[in-house]
Scaffold this motif. Structure first.
Motif, PDB file in Angstrom:
ATOM      1  N   ARG A  23       0.818  -1.220   0.000  1.00  0.00           N
ATOM      2  CA  ARG A  23       0.000   0.000   0.000  1.00  0.00           C
ATOM      3  C   ARG A  23       0.854   1.274   0.000  1.00  0.00           C
ATOM      4  NH1 ARG A  23      -4.127  -0.124   4.677  1.00  0.00           N
ATOM      5  NH2 ARG A  23      -4.664   1.874   3.730  1.00  0.00           N
ATOM      6  N   ASP A  24       2.145   1.114  -0.298  1.00  0.00           N
ATOM      7  CA  ASP A  24       3.037   2.282  -0.228  1.00  0.00           C
ATOM      8  C   ASP A  24       2.642   3.416  -1.168  1.00  0.00           C
ATOM      9  OD1 ASP A  24       4.649   1.526   1.834  1.00  0.00           O
ATOM     10  OD2 ASP A  24       6.517   1.522   0.679  1.00  0.00           O
ATOM     11  N   ARG A  25       2.173   3.067  -2.353  1.00  0.00           N
ATOM     12  CA  ARG A  25       1.877   4.138  -3.317  1.00  0.00           C
ATOM     13  C   ARG A  25       0.764   5.046  -2.803  1.00  0.00           C
ATOM     14  NH1 ARG A  25       0.137   1.950  -8.324  1.00  0.00           N
ATOM     15  NH2 ARG A  25       0.145   4.096  -9.073  1.00  0.00           N
ATOM     16  N   GLU A  83       8.004   2.505  -6.740  1.00  0.00           N
ATOM     17  CA  GLU A  83       7.826   1.790  -5.479  1.00  0.00           C
ATOM     18  C   GLU A  83       7.254   2.632  -4.346  1.00  0.00           C
ATOM     19  OE1 GLU A  83      10.639  -1.759  -4.477  1.00  0.00           O
ATOM     20  OE2 GLU A  83      11.833   0.039  -4.856  1.00  0.00           O
ATOM     21  N   ASP A  84       7.771   3.828  -4.210  1.00  0.00           N
ATOM     22  CA  ASP A  84       7.403   4.594  -3.018  1.00  0.00           C
ATOM     23  C   ASP A  84       7.659   6.076  -3.258  1.00  0.00           C
ATOM     24  OD1 ASP A  84      10.195   4.787  -2.870  1.00  0.00           O
ATOM     25  OD2 ASP A  84      10.328   3.095  -1.483  1.00  0.00           O
ATOM     26  N   VAL A  85       7.386   6.892  -2.270  1.00  0.00           N
ATOM     27  CA  VAL A  85       7.524   8.342  -2.424  1.00  0.00           C
ATOM     28  C   VAL A  85       8.976   8.742  -2.662  1.00  0.00           C
ATOM     29  CG1 VAL A  85       7.719   8.850   0.074  1.00  0.00           C
ATOM     30  CG2 VAL A  85       6.817  10.580  -1.470  1.00  0.00           C
ATOM     31  N   HIS A  86       9.900   8.031  -2.049  1.00  0.00           N
ATOM     32  CA  HIS A  86      11.321   8.372  -2.188  1.00  0.00           C
ATOM     33  C   HIS A  86      11.751   8.191  -3.643  1.00  0.00           C
ATOM     34  CE1 HIS A  86      10.521   7.456   1.946  1.00  0.00           C
ATOM     35  NE2 HIS A  86      10.441   6.162   1.679  1.00  0.00           N
ATOM     36  N   SER A  87      11.279   7.111  -4.249  1.00  0.00           N
ATOM     37  CA  SER A  87      11.621   6.826  -5.651  1.00  0.00           C
ATOM     38  C   SER A  87      10.971   7.849  -6.574  1.00  0.00           C
ATOM     39  CB  SER A  87      11.135   5.425  -6.044  1.00  0.00           C
ATOM     40  OG  SER A  87      11.524   4.483  -5.086  1.00  0.00           O
ATOM     41  N   SER A 109      20.147   6.532   2.616  1.00  0.00           N
ATOM     42  CA  SER A 109      19.468   5.303   2.198  1.00  0.00           C
ATOM     43  C   SER A 109      17.974   5.567   2.341  1.00  0.00           C
ATOM     44  CB  SER A 109      19.876   4.159   3.131  1.00  0.00           C
ATOM     45  OG  SER A 109      18.871   3.170   3.205  1.00  0.00           O
ATOM     46  N   ARG A 110      17.170   4.775   1.679  1.00  0.00           N
ATOM     47  CA  ARG A 110      15.738   4.944   1.923  1.00  0.00           C
ATOM     48  C   ARG A 110      15.391   4.591   3.371  1.00  0.00           C
ATOM     49  NH1 ARG A 110      12.536   1.756  -2.430  1.00  0.00           N
ATOM     50  NH2 ARG A 110      14.411   0.475  -2.311  1.00  0.00           N
ATOM     51  N   ASN A 111      16.283   3.835   4.004  1.00  0.00           N
ATOM     52  CA  ASN A 111      15.988   3.469   5.397  1.00  0.00           C
ATOM     53  C   ASN A 111      15.994   4.685   6.329  1.00  0.00           C
ATOM     54  OD1 ASN A 111      15.933   0.942   4.361  1.00  0.00           O
ATOM     55  ND2 ASN A 111      17.755   0.169   5.414  1.00  0.00           N
ATOM     56  N   ASP A 112      17.018   5.550   6.175  1.00  0.00           N
ATOM     57  CA  ASP A 112      16.974   6.745   7.043  1.00  0.00           C
ATOM     58  C   ASP A 112      16.033   7.792   6.456  1.00  0.00           C
ATOM     59  OD1 ASP A 112      18.852   7.451   5.053  1.00  0.00           O
ATOM     60  OD2 ASP A 112      20.058   8.684   6.415  1.00  0.00           O
ATOM     61  N   GLY A 232      14.935   2.945  15.990  1.00  0.00           N
ATOM     62  CA  GLY A 232      13.809   3.829  16.308  1.00  0.00           C
ATOM     63  C   GLY A 232      12.588   3.574  15.445  1.00  0.00           C
ATOM     64  N   ARG A 233      12.782   2.928  14.294  1.00  0.00           N
ATOM     65  CA  ARG A 233      11.621   2.594  13.448  1.00  0.00           C
ATOM     66  C   ARG A 233      10.814   1.551  14.193  1.00  0.00           C
ATOM     67  NH1 ARG A 233      10.790   1.858   7.429  1.00  0.00           N
ATOM     68  NH2 ARG A 233       8.538   2.176   7.277  1.00  0.00           N
ATOM     69  N   GLY A 234       9.606   1.855  14.492  1.00  0.00           N
ATOM     70  CA  GLY A 234       8.775   0.928  15.272  1.00  0.00           C
ATOM     71  C   GLY A 234       8.716   1.365  16.718  1.00  0.00           C
ATOM     72  N   GLY A 318      18.539  -3.527  12.963  1.00  0.00           N
ATOM     73  CA  GLY A 318      18.719  -3.446  11.512  1.00  0.00           C
ATOM     74  C   GLY A 318      17.382  -3.343  10.810  1.00  0.00           C
ATOM     75  N   TYR A 319      17.427  -2.890   9.559  1.00  0.00           N
ATOM     76  CA  TYR A 319      16.193  -2.679   8.799  1.00  0.00           C
ATOM     77  C   TYR A 319      15.599  -3.995   8.296  1.00  0.00           C
ATOM     78  CZ  TYR A 319      12.901  -1.387   5.187  1.00  0.00           C
ATOM     79  OH  TYR A 319      11.757  -1.280   4.446  1.00  0.00           O
ATOM     80  N   PHE A 320      14.299  -4.084   8.290  1.00  0.00           N
ATOM     81  CA  PHE A 320      13.551  -5.178   7.647  1.00  0.00           C
ATOM     82  C   PHE A 320      12.342  -4.601   6.943  1.00  0.00           C
ATOM     83  CE2 PHE A 320      15.838  -7.067  11.126  1.00  0.00           C
ATOM     84  CZ  PHE A 320      16.402  -8.182  10.549  1.00  0.00           C
ATOM     85  N   ARG A 321      11.919  -5.256   5.894  1.00  0.00           N
ATOM     86  CA  ARG A 321      10.746  -4.783   5.148  1.00  0.00           C
ATOM     87  C   ARG A 321       9.477  -4.877   5.982  1.00  0.00           C
ATOM     88  NH1 ARG A 321      10.587  -3.954  -0.611  1.00  0.00           N
ATOM     89  NH2 ARG A 321       8.830  -2.563  -0.947  1.00  0.00           N
ATOM     90  N   ASP A 322       9.517  -5.692   7.035  1.00  0.00           N
ATOM     91  CA  ASP A 322       8.366  -5.771   7.957  1.00  0.00           C
ATOM     92  C   ASP A 322       7.907  -4.367   8.361  1.00  0.00           C
ATOM     93  OD1 ASP A 322      10.265  -8.016   8.305  1.00  0.00           O
ATOM     94  OD2 ASP A 322       8.825  -8.777   9.794  1.00  0.00           O
ATOM     95  N   LEU A 323       8.915  -3.480   8.523  1.00  0.00           N
ATOM     96  CA  LEU A 323       8.640  -2.155   9.091  1.00  0.00           C
ATOM     97  C   LEU A 323       7.704  -1.337   8.207  1.00  0.00           C
ATOM     98  CD1 LEU A 323      12.281  -1.545  10.336  1.00  0.00           C
ATOM     99  CD2 LEU A 323      10.287  -2.037  11.756  1.00  0.00           C
ATOM    100  N   GLN A 324       7.706  -1.670   6.907  1.00  0.00           N
ATOM    101  CA  GLN A 324       6.821  -0.959   5.980  1.00  0.00           C
ATOM    102  C   GLN A 324       5.351  -1.105   6.399  1.00  0.00           C
ATOM    103  OE1 GLN A 324       7.666  -1.202   1.690  1.00  0.00           O
ATOM    104  NE2 GLN A 324       5.694  -2.196   1.446  1.00  0.00           N
ATOM    105  N   VAL A 325       5.017  -2.275   6.950  1.00  0.00           N
ATOM    106  CA  VAL A 325       3.613  -2.570   7.302  1.00  0.00           C
ATOM    107  C   VAL A 325       3.131  -1.699   8.469  1.00  0.00           C
ATOM    108  CG1 VAL A 325       2.056  -4.443   8.045  1.00  0.00           C
ATOM    109  CG2 VAL A 325       3.844  -4.887   6.359  1.00  0.00           C
TER     110      VAL A 325
HETATM  111  N1  ARG Z   1       8.855   1.474   1.702  1.00  0.00           N
HETATM  112  C1  ARG Z   1       9.958   1.169   2.529  1.00  0.00           C
HETATM  113  C2  ARG Z   1       9.539   1.183   4.009  1.00  0.00           C
HETATM  114  O1  ARG Z   1       8.556   1.797   4.333  1.00  0.00           O
HETATM  115  C3  ARG Z   1      11.045   2.170   2.310  1.00  0.00           C
HETATM  116  C4  ARG Z   1      12.421   1.679   2.709  1.00  0.00           C
HETATM  117  C5  ARG Z   1      12.876   0.655   1.739  1.00  0.00           C
HETATM  118  N2  ARG Z   1      14.144   0.146   2.137  1.00  0.00           N
HETATM  119  C6  ARG Z   1      14.600  -1.011   1.718  1.00  0.00           C
HETATM  120  N3  ARG Z   1      15.758  -1.392   2.158  1.00  0.00           N
HETATM  121  N4  ARG Z   1      13.916  -1.788   0.933  1.00  0.00           N
HETATM  122  O2  ARG Z   1      10.170   0.591   4.835  1.00  0.00           O
END
Ligand code: ARG
Length: 446
Positions: A23-25, A83-87, A109-112, A232-234, A318-325
């Motif tokens: 649902r990112d878009r 994919e997302d707003v950053h892109s 990175s898109r992560n920060d 801090g994400r989450g 560390g980052y995981f795509r789970d965080l997108q949800v």
């Molecule tokens: N849509 C992603 C999110 O909300 C942006 C970050 C993507 N980062 C990545 N490593 N794939 O988490």
């Protein structure tokens, strides 16, 4: 299908793309302004460390300002396959400026980037909530003062217990909001720290000036440790969710009281007809749907901390795509709470109070403690006074004296609304929103 920021020589299948974009878009549109403002700070800093020329910075800032206006005018969308707003923002820049547009992502990175977007967005949302909570607080205090001399029954176990007052009832919810404001302030202070520069979660070999982006974006300070910044994400969402849930808990309880007291069997308050809804079959019905919907929405909002916790609970650092949800539950919560706060502040001053509810003899016995206390104050030992009044009640001889004399702090005759207002003001003074405004205006307007 547009190319991805990370695309090299393979392309994900349509199925993979659909599922991973999720649902990112749609949801990232909420973050668009923050994304652009964050990029403005990032590239200003890149120029200062020699990664962009002054001309490139000027060109990029102008293009980002254009995109910001398009967002504010409702012209901005995230295109199919992006994919997302950053892109999308980077795509627009490269489309419009060519190679210069490809330079903005150095040291990031898109992560920060998403961490930053979420913090900037949430900071503004919390500010809106603070204002709405204050508005509701003021309405409740006004009602409390207006009806401070009107008594109503107080209950324990839903059994008629002791005299209360409308002053106490309305004022209680105002004080509850003052406590909730403390949680909002804690949440705000945690949000108001800059994660930018943590990049993928481990920093960068570029000599990034993180203090500079912290100042440009009006943050109090930064999340220093880059691994912690990513953690801090989450955690940010969960802490903010607790603050929202605290406010929601206050409003849900108020809504339930209002529904109960508006029922004919209680009849302590009445909603004007234009604030009620009807029934399709029963012609007499005037239902308190506003309070019922508020109650349900606010009960649902109290599940938010649990939802956030469970989504991120079993993740290591560390980052995981789970965080997108997280965005799916977190972002919509603000609009829902804001709507409930607005509607509650709308309906509170319209509530009509029944000034004669205590004329009904079914409430006579709630004055029993007043009588016991009167006897005890005149020297009868409390236990004897209690027993004598109890025996009178059993014998049907109890005559209530409906004049109450409650004088201590926070009681019917001494609400201390001024002190509660001062406490609220003291918390509000701690927010320092002005600093953020000055920084953002300077960054965006140049
Ligand atoms: N849509 C992603 C999110 O909300 C942006 C970050 C993507 N980062 C990545 N490593 N794939 O988490």
């Amino acid at each position: 299908m547009a190319t991805k920021l990370w695309q090299k020589n393979t392309t994900p299948t349509a199925e993979i793309e659909r599922f991973t974009i999720g649902r990112d878009r749609e949801l990232d549109l909420l973050l668009a302004e923050s994304d652009v403002v964050g990029s403005m700070a990032h590239i200003t800093m890149l120029e200062s460390i020699g990664l962009l020329t002054a001309d490139e910075l000027t060109t990029l800032l102008a293009a980002l300002r254009d995109i910001l206006s398009e967002i504010r005018d409702g012209q901005f969308t995230i295109e199919e396959g992006v994919e997302d707003v950053h892109s999308e923002v980077e795509l627009l820049l490269t489309r419009r400026l060519g190679d210069i547009g490809k330079k903005i992502h150095s040291g990031r990175s898109r992560n920060d980037q998403v961490l930053l977007d979420l913090k900037l967005w949430t900071r503004q949302q919390l500010r809106d909530i603070v204002q709405l909570v204050k508005n509701l607080f003021d309405e409740l205090q006004r009602q409390s003062e207006r009806h401070k001399d009107v008594l109503m029954p107080g209950y324990t176990h839903l059994q008629v217990a002791m005299p209360s007052s409308f002053g106490l009832w309305f004022g209680a919810y105002a004080e509850s909001l003052a406590d909730d404001m403390l949680f909002l302030q804690a949440a705000y202070r945690l949000v108001n720290r800059n994660p930018l520069g943590s990049a993928a979660g481990y920093g960068s070999s570029f000599p990034l000036n993180r203090q500079m982006t912290t100042d440009l974006l009006g943050f109090d300070t930064m999340d220093y440790n880059v691994v912690y910044a990513q953690m801090g994400r989450g955690k940010m969402e969960r802490n903010v969710a607790f603050a929202l849930a605290s406010v929601a808990g206050t409003i849900a309880k108020l809504a339930f009281d209002a529904c109960l007291f508006n029922s004919q069997n209680f009849a302590f308050v009445k909603l004007p007809a234009e604030c009620t809804t009807g029934s399709s079959i029963m012609p007499h019905k005037k239902n308190p749907d506003v309070f019922e919907l508020t109650r349900a929405k606010c009960n649902k909002l109290q599940a938010l901390p649990q939802q956030v916790t469970l989504i991120m609970n079993n993740l290591p650092s560390g980052y995981f795509r789970d965080l997108q949800v997280l965005k799916e539950v977190f972002l919509p919560a603000f609009e829902e709470l804001k709507d409930c706060l607005t509607m509650t502040a709308y309906i509170i001053p319209r509530i009509e109070v029944n000034e004669h509810i205590l004329d009904d003899p079914r409430y006579d016995l709630m004055f029993s403690v007043e009588e016991v206390n009167r006897l005890a104050a005149n020297g009868v030992p409390f236990r004897d006074a209690y027993r004598n009044v109890g025996l009178d009640i059993e014998a049907g001889k109890f005559q209530p004296d409906k004049h109450v004399h409650h004088t201590h702090e926070g009681s019917i005759g001494n609400l201390c609304n001024d002190r509660i207002a001062a406490f609220m003001q003291q918390i509000l003074d701690g927010f320092a929103f002005g600093k953020v405004d000055i920084a953002l205006q300077r960054l965006v307007n140049g």
